[in-house]
Motif scaffolding. Structure first.
Motif, PDB file in Angstrom:
ATOM      1  N   MET A   1      28.856 -14.404  15.249  1.00  0.00           N
ATOM      2  CA  MET A   1      28.450 -13.216  14.512  1.00  0.00           C
ATOM      3  C   MET A   1      29.289 -13.044  13.244  1.00  0.00           C
ATOM      4  N   ALA A   2      30.600 -13.211  13.379  1.00  0.00           N
ATOM      5  CA  ALA A   2      31.480 -13.056  12.223  1.00  0.00           C
ATOM      6  C   ALA A   2      31.175 -14.106  11.167  1.00  0.00           C
ATOM      7  N   MET A   3      30.826 -15.298  11.619  1.00  0.00           N
ATOM      8  CA  MET A   3      30.525 -16.375  10.681  1.00  0.00           C
ATOM      9  C   MET A   3      29.232 -16.087   9.909  1.00  0.00           C
ATOM     10  N   THR A   4      28.212 -15.539  10.561  1.00  0.00           N
ATOM     11  CA  THR A   4      26.970 -15.246   9.863  1.00  0.00           C
ATOM     12  C   THR A   4      27.141 -14.099   8.877  1.00  0.00           C
ATOM     13  N   MET A   5      27.978 -13.129   9.203  1.00  0.00           N
ATOM     14  CA  MET A   5      28.247 -12.027   8.261  1.00  0.00           C
ATOM     15  C   MET A   5      28.965 -12.564   7.026  1.00  0.00           C
ATOM     16  N   LYS A   6      29.874 -13.496   7.255  1.00  0.00           N
ATOM     17  CA  LYS A   6      30.608 -14.096   6.149  1.00  0.00           C
ATOM     18  C   LYS A   6      29.645 -14.879   5.250  1.00  0.00           C
ATOM     19  N   HIS A   7      28.765 -15.644   5.848  1.00  0.00           N
ATOM     20  CA  HIS A   7      27.777 -16.407   5.085  1.00  0.00           C
ATOM     21  C   HIS A   7      26.824 -15.482   4.342  1.00  0.00           C
ATOM     22  N   LEU A   8      26.417 -14.421   4.985  1.00  0.00           N
ATOM     23  CA  LEU A   8      25.533 -13.446   4.346  1.00  0.00           C
ATOM     24  C   LEU A   8      26.215 -12.807   3.148  1.00  0.00           C
ATOM     25  N   PHE A   9      27.461 -12.416   3.311  1.00  0.00           N
ATOM     26  CA  PHE A   9      28.228 -11.804   2.225  1.00  0.00           C
ATOM     27  C   PHE A   9      28.368 -12.776   1.048  1.00  0.00           C
ATOM     28  N   LEU A  10      28.748 -14.015   1.343  1.00  0.00           N
ATOM     29  CA  LEU A  10      28.915 -15.014   0.284  1.00  0.00           C
ATOM     30  C   LEU A  10      27.586 -15.318  -0.416  1.00  0.00           C
ATOM     31  N   THR A  11      26.519 -15.367   0.348  1.00  0.00           N
ATOM     32  CA  THR A  11      25.198 -15.613  -0.233  1.00  0.00           C
ATOM     33  C   THR A  11      24.794 -14.475  -1.158  1.00  0.00           C
ATOM     34  N   LEU A  12      24.997 -13.248  -0.710  1.00  0.00           N
ATOM     35  CA  LEU A  12      24.660 -12.093  -1.548  1.00  0.00           C
ATOM     36  C   LEU A  12      25.541 -12.032  -2.793  1.00  0.00           C
ATOM     37  N   LEU A  13      26.809 -12.349  -2.646  1.00  0.00           N
ATOM     38  CA  LEU A  13      27.715 -12.370  -3.793  1.00  0.00           C
ATOM     39  C   LEU A  13      27.267 -13.417  -4.811  1.00  0.00           C
ATOM     40  N   PHE A  14      26.935 -14.596  -4.324  1.00  0.00           N
ATOM     41  CA  PHE A  14      26.469 -15.670  -5.200  1.00  0.00           C
ATOM     42  C   PHE A  14      25.185 -15.275  -5.925  1.00  0.00           C
ATOM     43  N   LEU A  15      24.242 -14.701  -5.204  1.00  0.00           N
ATOM     44  CA  LEU A  15      22.978 -14.288  -5.813  1.00  0.00           C
ATOM     45  C   LEU A  15      23.175 -13.195  -6.851  1.00  0.00           C
ATOM     46  N   SER A  16      24.077 -12.261  -6.566  1.00  0.00           N
ATOM     47  CA  SER A  16      24.310 -11.194  -7.544  1.00  0.00           C
ATOM     48  C   SER A  16      24.954 -11.749  -8.814  1.00  0.00           C
ATOM     49  N   LEU A  17      25.877 -12.689  -8.666  1.00  0.00           N
ATOM     50  CA  LEU A  17      26.480 -13.318  -9.845  1.00  0.00           C
ATOM     51  C   LEU A  17      25.452 -14.124 -10.633  1.00  0.00           C
ATOM     52  N   LEU A  18      24.598 -14.815  -9.911  1.00  0.00           N
ATOM     53  CA  LEU A  18      23.544 -15.598 -10.554  1.00  0.00           C
ATOM     54  C   LEU A  18      22.583 -14.702 -11.327  1.00  0.00           C
ATOM     55  N   LEU A  19      22.156 -13.618 -10.719  1.00  0.00           N
ATOM     56  CA  LEU A  19      21.248 -12.688 -11.397  1.00  0.00           C
ATOM     57  C   LEU A  19      21.915 -12.032 -12.591  1.00  0.00           C
ATOM     58  N   HIS A  20      23.167 -11.655 -12.433  1.00  0.00           N
ATOM     59  CA  HIS A  20      23.885 -11.019 -13.541  1.00  0.00           C
ATOM     60  C   HIS A  20      23.987 -11.965 -14.735  1.00  0.00           C
ATOM     61  N   SER A  21      24.331 -13.223 -14.488  1.00  0.00           N
ATOM     62  CA  SER A  21      24.486 -14.166 -15.590  1.00  0.00           C
ATOM     63  C   SER A  21      23.145 -14.500 -16.243  1.00  0.00           C
ATOM     64  N   SER A  22      22.059 -14.471 -15.488  1.00  0.00           N
ATOM     65  CA  SER A  22      20.766 -14.806 -16.082  1.00  0.00           C
ATOM     66  C   SER A  22      20.177 -13.662 -16.897  1.00  0.00           C
ATOM     67  N   PHE A  23      20.563 -12.425 -16.597  1.00  0.00           N
ATOM     68  CA  PHE A  23      20.028 -11.289 -17.337  1.00  0.00           C
ATOM     69  C   PHE A  23      20.942 -10.785 -18.444  1.00  0.00           C
ATOM     70  N   SER A  24      22.199 -11.162 -18.416  1.00  0.00           N
ATOM     71  CA  SER A  24      23.115 -10.673 -19.447  1.00  0.00           C
ATOM     72  C   SER A  24      23.019 -11.537 -20.692  1.00  0.00           C
ATOM     73  N   GLN A  25      23.206 -10.913 -21.836  1.00  0.00           N
ATOM     74  CA  GLN A  25      23.209 -11.608 -23.115  1.00  0.00           C
ATOM     75  C   GLN A  25      24.501 -11.231 -23.822  1.00  0.00           C
ATOM     76  N   PRO A  26      25.579 -11.980 -23.601  1.00  0.00           N
ATOM     77  CA  PRO A  26      26.894 -11.584 -24.053  1.00  0.00           C
ATOM     78  C   PRO A  26      27.061 -11.443 -25.556  1.00  0.00           C
ATOM     79  N   THR A  27      26.317 -12.176 -26.379  1.00  0.00           N
ATOM     80  CA  THR A  27      26.524 -12.107 -27.818  1.00  0.00           C
ATOM     81  C   THR A  27      25.417 -11.347 -28.536  1.00  0.00           C
ATOM     82  N   MET A  28      24.589 -10.655 -27.812  1.00  0.00           N
ATOM     83  CA  MET A  28      23.465  -9.987 -28.451  1.00  0.00           C
ATOM     84  C   MET A  28      23.922  -8.954 -29.483  1.00  0.00           C
ATOM     85  N   ASP A  29      24.869  -8.090 -29.135  1.00  0.00           N
ATOM     86  CA  ASP A  29      25.342  -7.089 -30.081  1.00  0.00           C
ATOM     87  C   ASP A  29      26.049  -7.738 -31.258  1.00  0.00           C
ATOM     88  N   GLY A  30      26.886  -8.726 -30.963  1.00  0.00           N
ATOM     89  CA  GLY A  30      27.588  -9.423 -32.022  1.00  0.00           C
ATOM     90  C   GLY A  30      26.641 -10.146 -32.953  1.00  0.00           C
TER      91      GLY A  30
END
Length: 92
Positions: A1-30
């Motif tokens: 159970m602890a292992m699946t929660m850890k995998h779920l957390f890491l998967t969600l963290l990875f997906l959130s980072l992936l989505l953030h990087s694909s939608f952000s445009q760091p130099t748009m204002d500049g």
């Protein structure tokens, strides 16, 4: 159970980072700021596309563009001090 929660957390963290990087445009204002300032700076240039290219490079690196179409480089020392490989001023 602890292992699946850890995998779920890491998967969600990875997906959130992936989505953030694909939608952000760091130099748009500049880029918008640089584009409008370089358009003014290069408005009287003989070779507009070259002026815009180098002004854009300098603006991105220095975060400023001197006012006017010529001179005033004292307003932006980074812009003023950039040199090409030949030792000539890089920024228009």
């Amino acid at each position: 159970m602890a292992m699946t929660m850890k995998h779920l957390f890491l998967t969600l963290l990875f997906l959130s980072l992936l989505l953030h990087s694909s939608f952000s445009q760091p130099t748009m204002d500049g880029a918008g700021l640089c584009g409008s300032k370089c358009t003014k700076r290069c408005s009287k240039a003989a070779v507009m596309d070259r002026c815009m290219k180098y002004c854009g490079i300098c603006c991105q690196e220095c975060k400023c563009v001197p006012s006017g179409t010529y001179g005033n480089k004292h307003e932006c020392p980074c812009y003023r001090d950039k040199k090409s490989s030949k030792g000539t001023p890089k920024c228009p």
